[in-house]
Every structure is written in C-alpha cells, then in structure tokens.
Motif scaffolding. Structure first.
Motif, short mmCIF file in Angstrom:
data_model
loop_
_atom_site.label_atom_id
_atom_site.label_comp_id
_atom_site.label_asym_id
_atom_site.label_seq_id
_atom_site.Cartn_x
_atom_site.Cartn_y
_atom_site.Cartn_z
N ALA A 109 58.61 5.03 -9.97
CA ALA A 109 59.79 4.44 -9.33
C ALA A 109 59.41 3.75 -8.02
CB ALA A 109 60.85 5.52 -9.07
N LEU A 110 58.55 4.39 -7.24
CA LEU A 110 58.08 3.79 -5.99
C LEU A 110 57.33 2.48 -6.26
CD1 LEU A 110 57.68 4.08 -2.90
CD2 LEU A 110 55.54 5.25 -3.43
N CYS A 111 56.47 2.49 -7.26
CA CYS A 111 55.72 1.27 -7.61
C CYS A 111 56.66 0.17 -8.09
CB CYS A 111 54.69 1.57 -8.69
SG CYS A 111 53.29 2.51 -8.08
N SER A 112 57.67 0.54 -8.85
CA SER A 112 58.63 -0.45 -9.34
C SER A 112 59.39 -1.07 -8.17
CB SER A 112 59.59 0.22 -10.32
OG SER A 112 60.34 -0.73 -11.00
N PHE A 113 59.79 -0.25 -7.21
CA PHE A 113 60.48 -0.75 -6.03
C PHE A 113 59.57 -1.66 -5.20
CE2 PHE A 113 61.49 -0.31 -1.49
CZ PHE A 113 62.74 -0.89 -1.49
N VAL A 114 58.36 -1.19 -4.93
CA VAL A 114 57.41 -1.98 -4.15
C VAL A 114 57.11 -3.29 -4.88
CG1 VAL A 114 55.00 -2.06 -3.36
CG2 VAL A 114 56.40 -0.05 -2.91
N GLY A 115 56.99 -3.21 -6.20
CA GLY A 115 56.74 -4.40 -6.99
C GLY A 115 57.86 -5.41 -6.90
N SER A 116 59.09 -4.94 -6.95
CA SER A 116 60.24 -5.85 -6.84
C SER A 116 60.27 -6.55 -5.49
CB SER A 116 61.54 -5.07 -7.04
OG SER A 116 61.60 -4.52 -8.32
N VAL A 117 60.07 -5.77 -4.45
CA VAL A 117 60.06 -6.34 -3.10
C VAL A 117 58.86 -7.29 -2.93
CG1 VAL A 117 59.80 -5.79 -0.64
CG2 VAL A 117 61.32 -4.43 -2.07
N GLY A 118 57.71 -6.86 -3.39
CA GLY A 118 56.51 -7.69 -3.29
C GLY A 118 56.62 -8.98 -4.09
N PHE A 119 57.21 -8.89 -5.28
CA PHE A 119 57.37 -10.08 -6.11
C PHE A 119 58.33 -11.06 -5.44
CE2 PHE A 119 59.04 -12.40 -9.83
CZ PHE A 119 57.83 -12.92 -10.30
N ALA A 120 59.42 -10.55 -4.89
CA ALA A 120 60.37 -11.43 -4.18
C ALA A 120 59.69 -12.08 -2.97
CB ALA A 120 61.58 -10.62 -3.73
N PHE A 121 58.90 -11.31 -2.24
CA PHE A 121 58.17 -11.84 -1.09
C PHE A 121 57.19 -12.93 -1.54
CE2 PHE A 121 54.30 -11.72 1.51
CZ PHE A 121 54.82 -12.05 2.74
N LEU A 122 56.46 -12.66 -2.63
CA LEU A 122 55.47 -13.60 -3.13
C LEU A 122 56.12 -14.91 -3.58
CD1 LEU A 122 52.44 -13.90 -3.72
CD2 LEU A 122 52.92 -13.12 -6.03
N VAL A 123 57.22 -14.81 -4.29
CA VAL A 123 57.92 -16.03 -4.74
C VAL A 123 58.43 -16.81 -3.52
CG1 VAL A 123 59.98 -16.87 -5.93
CG2 VAL A 123 58.53 -15.17 -7.02
N GLY A 124 58.97 -16.11 -2.53
CA GLY A 124 59.44 -16.77 -1.32
C GLY A 124 58.30 -17.46 -0.57
N LYS A 125 57.16 -16.78 -0.47
CA LYS A 125 56.01 -17.36 0.23
C LYS A 125 55.46 -18.57 -0.52
CE LYS A 125 54.81 -15.49 4.02
NZ LYS A 125 55.00 -16.27 5.24
N MET A 126 55.38 -18.47 -1.84
CA MET A 126 54.89 -19.60 -2.64
C MET A 126 55.81 -20.81 -2.48
SD MET A 126 52.12 -18.82 -4.19
CE MET A 126 51.19 -17.51 -4.90
N SER A 127 57.11 -20.56 -2.46
CA SER A 127 58.06 -21.65 -2.26
C SER A 127 57.89 -22.26 -0.87
CB SER A 127 59.49 -21.14 -2.41
OG SER A 127 59.72 -20.69 -3.72
N ALA A 128 57.71 -21.41 0.12
CA ALA A 128 57.51 -21.91 1.49
C ALA A 128 56.22 -22.71 1.61
CB ALA A 128 57.50 -20.74 2.48
N ILE A 129 55.17 -22.26 0.95
CA ILE A 129 53.89 -22.98 0.98
C ILE A 129 54.06 -24.35 0.33
CG2 ILE A 129 51.57 -23.04 0.00
CD1 ILE A 129 51.50 -19.98 0.43
N ALA A 130 54.70 -24.38 -0.82
CA ALA A 130 54.91 -25.66 -1.52
C ALA A 130 55.77 -26.59 -0.68
CB ALA A 130 55.54 -25.41 -2.88
N ASN A 131 56.83 -26.04 -0.08
CA ASN A 131 57.72 -26.85 0.75
C ASN A 131 56.99 -27.37 1.99
OD1 ASN A 131 60.17 -28.06 1.52
ND2 ASN A 131 60.68 -26.30 2.80
N GLY A 132 56.20 -26.51 2.61
CA GLY A 132 55.44 -26.91 3.79
C GLY A 132 54.43 -27.98 3.47
#
Length: 156
Positions: A109-132
């Motif tokens: 459960a902890l890994c699933s939660f960390v994964g969800s947060v990490g995946f959202a962070f990663l998608v946000g960062k990738m979008s920011a990198i592409a936009n930048g």
C-alpha cells in the motif's frame, strides 16, 4: 517560423546550432535523471519487498512461497521483485504477485501511494520540461528574427 540566416554570417549560424544542441542535451539530461530516479526508487522497493519475504524465510506465509523463490537464482529473484515494484508503482497491479502478510500488504500500500505521487510528479515535471524547452525555442526564434530584421534593415 523558420529563420534563415544569410550565408555571409557563418558564426551566427554556428552559434544558433550550438544553442539548439545545448537545449536538447539539457532537456534530455533532465529526462534521463528523472527516469534514473524512478529506477532507483523501484530498485529500493524491490529489495525491501524481497527482504520482507526473506525475513520469514520465504515460507508459506509470504508472497514468495507460491513462486518457490528459495530455489531461484539471484537474478530470477531480483527480476520478480523488480517486476512487482514496477507493476505496483505504476498502479497496474496485475495480481500475479500478491502480498500475503500484514507487513507485505502495508508495504504494498505504501509503495502504491508513493508510486501514485511519484508518477504524478514525473508527469508534471516532464510537461514542465517540454513546455520550458518550447518556450526557450520560441524566445530564441524571436531573437533571431529580430537580428535578421535588423541586419536586413541596415543592409548587412
């Protein structure tokens, strides 16, 4: 809009090419670093997942019992644990490697939660990198257009 640089300005053409390559290299490096961080996180999760099962000697109360993990090579053990970590972190959850004990369920459960947060962070960062990268390219193209317009106006 593509800016054409007059042939008598090879240095300007070279500098523009160098800046384009630097921007691509920086963007690629950032993406590589985030992917490396995701790999390292999944590696740590895989190691802990195996440790939890091995703490109970891989007996029938653990997830490892159904795969007869005690008879497998270290690479087969790692591959199965890393597979579980990736499937859990990405919240795919095929259901073939399931936790049996309370410790395993808590960690899953902890890994699933960390994964969800990490995946959202990663998608946000990738979008920011592409936009930048796109914003930098637009800014650079505007500067080049201004330079070319100035050169044409002053007959360079």
């Amino acid at each position: 809009m593509r800016v054409s640089i007059p042939k008598n300005f090879p240095r300007v053409r070279k500098n523009r090419h160098d800046l384009d390559e630097a921007s691509v290299a920086t963007t690629g490096l950032k993406i590589f670093m985030y992917m490396l961080a995701m790999y390292m996180a999944s590696h740590v999760m895989a190691c802990i997942w195996y440790f939890i099962a091995s703490y109970d000697d891989l007996d029938h109360t653990t997830w490892a019992f159904q795969f007869e993990l005690s008879d497998k090579s270290i690479s087969e053990k790692y591959t199965l644990c890393w597979y579980w970590a990736i499937v859990t972190v990405t919240t795919v959850g095929y259901g073939d490697v399931i936790p049996n004990s309370d410790e395993e369920r808590t960690f899953a459960a902890l890994c699933s939660f960390v994964g969800s947060v990490g995946f959202a962070f990663l998608v946000g960062k990738m979008s920011a990198i592409a936009n930048g990268a796109e914003q930098s390219n637009i800014k650079f193209q505007n500067k080049m257009s201004n330079i070319v317009a100035f050169m044409k106006a002053n007959r360079f």
